[in-house]
Design an enzyme around this catalytic site. Structure first.
Site, short mmCIF file in Angstrom:
data_model
loop_
_atom_site.label_atom_id
_atom_site.label_comp_id
_atom_site.label_asym_id
_atom_site.label_seq_id
_atom_site.Cartn_x
_atom_site.Cartn_y
_atom_site.Cartn_z
N GLU A 155 30.56 32.25 44.46
CA GLU A 155 30.20 32.89 45.22
C GLU A 155 29.45 34.06 45.46
OE1 GLU A 155 31.74 31.03 49.42
OE2 GLU A 155 29.31 31.63 50.45
N ARG A 199 46.35 30.02 42.40
CA ARG A 199 45.21 31.47 42.31
C ARG A 199 46.21 32.53 41.51
NH1 ARG A 199 41.62 30.84 46.18
NH2 ARG A 199 41.76 33.05 46.80
N LYS A 212 38.08 37.72 49.88
CA LYS A 212 36.62 38.40 50.04
C LYS A 212 36.74 38.74 51.55
CE LYS A 212 34.83 35.91 47.24
NZ LYS A 212 33.46 35.16 46.59
P1 ATP Z 1 38.30 34.34 48.18
O1 ATP Z 1 39.11 33.73 48.86
O2 ATP Z 1 38.66 35.81 47.79
O3 ATP Z 1 37.06 34.53 49.31
P2 ATP Z 1 36.56 32.25 46.56
O4 ATP Z 1 37.84 31.26 46.06
O5 ATP Z 1 36.07 31.65 47.75
O6 ATP Z 1 37.40 33.88 47.08
P3 ATP Z 1 35.06 31.83 45.00
O7 ATP Z 1 33.57 33.08 44.34
O8 ATP Z 1 34.53 30.68 45.08
O9 ATP Z 1 35.50 32.57 45.94
O10 ATP Z 1 35.82 32.61 43.66
C1 ATP Z 1 35.11 32.05 42.28
C2 ATP Z 1 36.14 31.47 41.80
O11 ATP Z 1 36.99 32.03 41.40
C3 ATP Z 1 37.19 29.89 42.08
O12 ATP Z 1 36.78 29.66 40.69
C4 ATP Z 1 37.94 30.53 42.59
O13 ATP Z 1 38.66 29.36 42.08
C5 ATP Z 1 38.01 31.86 41.70
N1 ATP Z 1 39.52 32.65 42.42
C6 ATP Z 1 39.18 33.35 43.17
N2 ATP Z 1 40.36 33.93 43.93
C7 ATP Z 1 41.41 33.32 42.58
C8 ATP Z 1 42.50 34.07 42.54
N3 ATP Z 1 43.06 34.78 43.53
N4 ATP Z 1 43.04 34.17 41.66
C9 ATP Z 1 42.54 33.06 40.68
N5 ATP Z 1 40.91 32.02 40.81
C10 ATP Z 1 40.30 32.12 41.96
MG MG Z 2 34.89 30.05 47.56
#
Ligand code: ATP
Ligand code: MG
Length: 571
Positions: free
Chosen positions: A41, A267, A277
């Site tokens: 995102e 994760r 984020k």
């Molecule tokens: P955050 O929790 O940091 O805001 P998010 O999951 O909302 O992260 P996205 O941009 O939606 O951020 O993530 C893109 C991809 O990266 C998704 O498939 C998510 O599952 C994966 N991802 C995000 N954080 C992690 C992590 N700590 N370890 C492994 N994969 C991750």
């Molecule tokens: Mg997300």
């Protein structure tokens, strides 16, 4: 076996449950080619957690001859920006991955998604609800109590279609109405209690402009985008496990062109590190750091600026593996991967961070010479270079003590040490100012020890690095420590209170070997992290200008991960 390997379900280079599933699907002929996607995102910069997901999605696609899409999950125009889109593309490329022509956006599918929403309405599978967000929450029930049906749940198909079209036409304010799928308000899985799939948001979208004022949410956009792109394995993190029934339900109730499956993995969590984020954004907007790419940030851009090589991050992702259970990895292990790689690849140079002047009394005034220094003892092909030596040098302040304790073996009055690649020198005197502070150390050198060895075989207990004073280039050097001073900085949700106030130390007027600047002229240093002998790994910072050199310390030399592993093995 590599002793420093962690205990995970999937040792480096081996199989993990996701690769097992892919292999079985290919063997059974369920797919000819696998298709994965990385779906960020664009509401912030990518961090090391995302790197795990990138290495997994692009990695399996490479290994099994499939392909991986980069798809921006851009369904929330209120939070998304072009700056983030650009940074994400740059970071994925820098990590060494390529989506080729497969760059997509959820917003590419807004028209199709809208049609599918109407399809659900026409089949009696979705309805327009007038309850407010708070009321919807109240109706949802809890883990132990079922939810209650909305009074608007039994609207006719015609009425729902009419309202939904008017939502799209912009007749209603934000929050006035939503579209929900009609599943089961008593479901044991709260995600199945008539989840919202469309909301009104009068907000300009970076790609679709003012075309839309209703936007699909993650659950509706994500799976359907997977289906449109014919993704075979939709890999996401464990918190989406409870969304999988909804993912599958939507696939069954819509005329989608393919049937992707969702798989969840744990994760990445790291000690001394925040990987959210939203919280990283807070660090940036409240100026706790200098920006998303502050070298103390766990963002890909921060790690890059810090001097971490992409290959070390990929190596780390491989070593931690992929599993189904959440755990926290020691940040020292990431640092270990960086040190291990840089030890093999980084050119060695000499630099003095806290200079103390040394005058070699018996070296001729006005003369200097070039001595040969080895570029990398771990890599013969790296060759050697010439380093200027003269009567006045700098050594590290902490390499001299006037009154040394027993275990201090470096320079002291009357003591002989080796200057690396140069000569043996013996301290003959110290010069002090009126306050009694040492301003200069006087030494004599033994011309017979050129290159750093005594022909008579006599030994010294210390070898010091040094830089010729008249040839030295002055630089600012920034030293970093962990941004947080607790292994779990977010334990009580108080991460801002756990910021390490000593995480940045700036040293002015450090003395660098001149070849470091020559390196820059050849453009070599721009991407390269070098080792300053005895001090650690360093790289040029982007704030360097014509008349100011700025270096970042990537890491010191001491490997706390290797030490932890040794202790573990002893037990
Ligand atoms: P955050 O929790 O940091 O805001 P998010 O999951 O909302 O992260 P996205 O941009 O939606 O951020 O993530 C893109 C991809 O990266 C998704 O498939 C998510 O599952 C994966 N991802 C995000 N954080 C992690 C992590 N700590 N370890 C492994 N994969 C991750
Ligand atoms: Mg997300």
């Amino acid at each position: 076996m590599n002793k420093s390997q962690p205990d995970t379900e999937s040792p480096a280079g081996g199989q993990d449950f996701i690769r097992d599933i892919i292999q079985q699907d290919l063997d059974a002929g369920r797919h000819e080619k696998i298709v994965t996607r990385f779906p960020p995102e664009p509401n912030g910069y990518l961090h090391i957690g995302h790197a795990k997901s990138i290495c997994l999605n692009f990695g399996v696609a490479q290994e099994y001859g499939g392909r991986c899409h980069l798809r921006f999950d851009d369904t929330n125009p209120a939070k998304e920006e072009q700056e983030f889109i650009d940074a994400i593309e740059e970071d994925v490329r820098w990590l060494g991955f390529d989506w080729g022509e497969h760059l997509y956006h959820s917003s590419d599918y807004f028209q199709q998604l809208y049609q599918w929403a109407e399809h659900l309405i026409e089949n009696g599978d979705a309805y327009v609800d007038d309850l407010s967000a708070d009321e919807i929450r109240e109706h949802r029930g809890t883990l132990t109590e079922p939810g209650k049906n909305s009074p608007y749940r039994d609207r006719s198909v015609e009425e729902n279609l009419d309202f939904f079209r008017r939502m799209r036409a912009g007749e209603f304010e934000n929050g006035a109405k939503v579209l929900r799928v009609k599943i089961d308000m008593a479901s044991g899985n709260i995600n199945m209690r008539d989840p919202v799939i469309y909301r009104i948001l009068h907000e300009r979208h970076p790609r679709t402009g003012d075309q839309w004022c209703i936007y699909p949410n993650y659950d509706f956009a994500h799976g359907q985008s997977d289906a449109i792109e014919r993704v075979t394995h939709s890999l996401c993190t464990l918190e989406f496990e409870d969304h999988r029934p909804l993912y599958d339900w939507l696939m069954e109730h819509l005329p989608v062109p393919s049937q992707p499956h969702q798989y969840e993995f744990a994760r990445l969590n790291l000690t001394y590190t925040i990987l959210s984020k939203r919280k990283l954004m807070q660090l940036v907007t409240e100026n706790h750091v200098s920006g998303w790419d502050d070298p103390r940030m766990p963002t890909i851009s921060g790690l890059r600026r810090r001097g971490y090589p992409a290959a070390a991050i990929r190596d780390f992702a491989g070593r931690i593996g992929v599993s189904k259970s959440n755990s926290t990895i020691e940040v020292a292990m990431l640092e270990h991967c960086v040190r291990e790689l840089l030890n093999k690849t980084a050119p060695r140079r000499m630099a003095v961070l806290r200079p103390m002047k040394v005058v070699i009394e018996n070296y001729p005034v006005g003369e200097w010479e070039e001595l040969t220094a080895i570029n990398n003892p771990e890599d013969e092909s790296a060759g050697s270079r010439q380093v200027p030596f003269s009567r006045e040098l700098y050594i590290e302040r902490e390499d001299f003590m006037e009154d040394p304790p027993k275990k201090f073996f470096r320079l002291a009055p009357g003591r002989e040490v080796r200057l690396r690649y140069a000569y043996f020198v013996t301290c003959s005197d110290v010069v002090k100012d009126e306050k009694g502070e040492i301003t200069e150390i006087r030494c004599t050198y033994d011309p017979a020890t050129k290159g750093g060895n005594a022909p008579d075989g006599r030994k010294v207990k210390a070898t010091l690095h040094w830089v010729s004073a008249q040839h030295a280039k002055s630089a600012e050097v920034r030293l970093y420590d962990h941004l947080f001073n607790l292994p779990n900085p977010d334990k009580e949700g108080e991460f801002l209170g756990n910021i390490n106030s000593d995480s940045l130390e700036v040293l002015e007027q450090c003395a660098l070997e001149p070849s470091l600047v020559d390196l820059r002229e050849d453009d070599l240093l721009v991407d390269e992290t070098v080792q300053f002998e005895r001090l650690g790994y360093f790289c040029l910072d982007k704030e360097t200008t014509e008349d100011r050199l700025v270096f970042n310390r990537t890491l010191g030399l001491r490997d706390s991960w290797a030490r932890m592993q040794k202790q573990k093995n002893k037990k």
